[in-house]
Design a protein around this motif. Structure first.
Motif, short mmCIF file in Angstrom:
data_model
loop_
_atom_site.label_atom_id
_atom_site.label_comp_id
_atom_site.label_asym_id
_atom_site.label_seq_id
_atom_site.Cartn_x
_atom_site.Cartn_y
_atom_site.Cartn_z
N VAL A 160 21.77 20.66 -30.90
CA VAL A 160 21.62 19.21 -30.87
C VAL A 160 20.18 18.81 -30.56
O VAL A 160 19.74 17.70 -30.84
CB VAL A 160 22.59 18.61 -29.80
N MET A 161 19.43 19.73 -30.00
CA MET A 161 18.05 19.44 -29.62
C MET A 161 17.10 19.41 -30.82
O MET A 161 17.47 19.80 -31.92
CB MET A 161 17.56 20.50 -28.61
N ASP A 162 15.89 18.98 -30.55
CA ASP A 162 14.86 18.90 -31.58
C ASP A 162 14.01 20.17 -31.57
O ASP A 162 13.44 20.54 -30.55
CB ASP A 162 13.97 17.68 -31.32
N LYS A 163 13.95 20.85 -32.70
CA LYS A 163 13.06 22.02 -32.88
C LYS A 163 13.26 23.06 -31.76
O LYS A 163 12.30 23.44 -31.08
CB LYS A 163 11.60 21.59 -32.91
N THR A 164 14.47 23.51 -31.57
CA THR A 164 14.71 24.45 -30.48
C THR A 164 15.33 25.75 -30.98
O THR A 164 16.33 26.22 -30.44
CB THR A 164 15.57 23.80 -29.37
N GLN A 165 14.74 26.31 -32.02
CA GLN A 165 15.10 27.69 -32.38
C GLN A 165 14.48 28.65 -31.39
O GLN A 165 14.96 29.74 -31.17
CB GLN A 165 14.62 28.02 -33.80
N LEU A 166 13.37 28.18 -30.78
CA LEU A 166 12.66 28.98 -29.79
C LEU A 166 12.37 28.14 -28.54
O LEU A 166 12.09 26.94 -28.64
CB LEU A 166 11.31 29.46 -30.34
N LEU A 167 12.46 28.77 -27.39
CA LEU A 167 11.91 28.21 -26.16
C LEU A 167 10.55 28.88 -25.99
O LEU A 167 10.43 30.09 -26.19
CB LEU A 167 12.81 28.53 -24.97
N SER A 168 9.55 28.13 -25.63
CA SER A 168 8.22 28.74 -25.50
C SER A 168 7.52 28.21 -24.26
O SER A 168 7.90 27.17 -23.71
CB SER A 168 7.37 28.44 -26.74
N GLY A 169 6.52 28.94 -23.82
CA GLY A 169 5.82 28.49 -22.63
C GLY A 169 4.67 29.39 -22.23
O GLY A 169 4.33 30.36 -22.92
N LYS A 170 4.10 29.04 -21.10
CA LYS A 170 2.97 29.79 -20.53
C LYS A 170 3.20 29.92 -19.03
O LYS A 170 3.56 28.95 -18.36
CB LYS A 170 1.66 29.06 -20.80
N LEU A 171 3.00 31.13 -18.49
CA LEU A 171 3.19 31.37 -17.06
C LEU A 171 1.86 31.25 -16.33
O LEU A 171 0.85 31.83 -16.75
CB LEU A 171 3.76 32.77 -16.83
N VAL A 172 1.86 30.48 -15.24
CA VAL A 172 0.65 30.30 -14.44
C VAL A 172 1.00 30.61 -12.98
O VAL A 172 1.90 30.00 -12.41
CB VAL A 172 0.11 28.85 -14.54
N LEU A 173 0.27 31.56 -12.40
CA LEU A 173 0.47 31.93 -11.00
C LEU A 173 -0.58 31.21 -10.16
O LEU A 173 -1.78 31.47 -10.29
CB LEU A 173 0.37 33.44 -10.83
N GLU A 174 -0.12 30.31 -9.30
CA GLU A 174 -1.05 29.48 -8.52
C GLU A 174 -1.59 30.20 -7.29
O GLU A 174 -2.74 29.99 -6.90
CB GLU A 174 -0.35 28.18 -8.12
N ASN A 175 -0.77 31.01 -6.65
CA ASN A 175 -1.24 31.82 -5.52
C ASN A 175 -0.37 33.09 -5.48
O ASN A 175 0.15 33.51 -6.51
CB ASN A 175 -1.22 31.03 -4.20
N ASP A 176 -0.19 33.67 -4.31
CA ASP A 176 0.54 34.93 -4.23
C ASP A 176 2.06 34.76 -4.14
O ASP A 176 2.78 35.76 -3.98
CB ASP A 176 0.06 35.75 -3.03
N SER A 177 2.56 33.53 -4.24
CA SER A 177 4.02 33.35 -4.13
C SER A 177 4.61 32.25 -5.01
O SER A 177 5.81 32.24 -5.22
CB SER A 177 4.40 33.08 -2.67
N ILE A 178 3.79 31.34 -5.49
CA ILE A 178 4.32 30.26 -6.33
C ILE A 178 3.55 30.13 -7.64
O ILE A 178 2.39 30.55 -7.74
CB ILE A 178 4.32 28.89 -5.60
N GLY A 179 4.22 29.57 -8.62
CA GLY A 179 3.60 29.34 -9.92
C GLY A 179 4.43 28.34 -10.71
O GLY A 179 5.33 27.69 -10.16
N TYR A 180 4.13 28.22 -11.98
CA TYR A 180 4.91 27.34 -12.84
C TYR A 180 4.84 27.83 -14.28
O TYR A 180 3.92 28.58 -14.65
CB TYR A 180 4.43 25.89 -12.74
N ALA A 181 5.81 27.41 -15.04
CA ALA A 181 5.81 27.70 -16.48
C ALA A 181 5.67 26.38 -17.22
O ALA A 181 6.41 25.43 -16.93
CB ALA A 181 7.11 28.39 -16.89
N ASP A 182 4.72 26.30 -18.11
CA ASP A 182 4.64 25.15 -19.02
C ASP A 182 5.66 25.41 -20.12
O ASP A 182 5.36 26.05 -21.13
CB ASP A 182 3.23 25.01 -19.61
N LEU A 183 6.88 24.92 -19.92
CA LEU A 183 8.00 25.26 -20.80
C LEU A 183 8.23 24.16 -21.84
O LEU A 183 8.32 22.98 -21.50
CB LEU A 183 9.26 25.46 -19.97
N THR A 184 8.33 24.59 -23.10
CA THR A 184 8.60 23.65 -24.19
C THR A 184 10.03 23.83 -24.68
O THR A 184 10.43 24.93 -25.09
CB THR A 184 7.62 23.87 -25.36
#
Length: 211
Positions: A118-142
């Motif tokens: 039902v979603m738009d253009k979601t044959q793939l989930l994609s992203g980039k992993l960013v580690l901010e320090n030694d215990s936390i980070g985030y993924a730029d998830l599309t």
């Protein structure tokens, strides 16, 4: 007779000169060949690691867990380094939705068709992993044509990277997809109170074991 001998002498000299030129050309060609370079791989590579992407969704008002995983992940950029942290940081990835696996083929089909379908253009989930320090980070998830930050906590133990986070589906404007899935699984998502519910959150657990 002298003329014939002279003629053969000239031919022999010509052949010798030609042969010398050919050998010279071969030697020049050999000397000018470009040296072969060896392709080196960094000590830590996500492409060579065992990557496990697990998730837990929830149904019924009692929040009963439904566990699953994605069987395949592609590293599209980065993913190499001299340490686990360096290999993971800034790595870009894509995950084929078709690789979803919950040990229930009927459920897999419904998630692919009534949720991701039902979603738009979601044959793939994609992203980039960013580690901010030694215990936390985030993924730029599309997902669903929307890119948002998915915060996570992580640990590195030896050669094992593990991250955990909680994804709120509505942050990716996917309420329509969630309603579609709940309708397709209406009776299966009913609890003891008779209410059918599919929760807006999904717990994410990713482990990469480097070799």
């Amino acid at each position: 007779m002298k003329k014939l001998a002279y003629y053969f002498s000239i031919c022999f000299i010509a052949v010798q000169i030609s042969s010398c030129k050919t050998e010279a050309k071969k030697e020049v060609t050999k000397d000018t060949e470009a040296p072969k370079t060896e392709v080196k791989t960094a000590p830590y590579s996500l492409n060579n690691a065992d990557n496990s992407i697990n998730w837990t969704a929830y149904k019924t008002t009692d929040k009963a867990p439904v566990k699953g995983q994605f069987k395949k992940v592609n590293i599209t950029s980065g993913g190499e380094g001299n340490s686990v942290k360096e290999a993971v940081n800034n790595a870009e990835f894509s995950v084929p939705v078709s690789s979803i696996f919950t040990k229930d083929t009927s459920r897999d089909f419904k998630i692919k068709k009534f949720f991701f379908g039902v979603m738009d253009k979601t044959q793939l989930l994609s992203g980039k992993l960013v580690l901010e320090n030694d215990s936390i980070g985030y993924a730029d998830l599309t997902m669903n044509g929307v890119t948002k930050k998915l915060p996570f906590n992580y640990t590195i133990t030896g050669k094992i990277f593990n991250m955990t986070g909680v994804m709120k589906i509505s942050d990716w404007n996917a309420e329509k997809a969630l309603s579609s899935l709940n309708e397709a699984c209406k009776d299966l998502h009913k609890g003891a109170d008779g209410v059918s519910k599919t929760w807006d959150e999904v717990a994410i657990n990713i482990t990469s074991t480097f070799k």
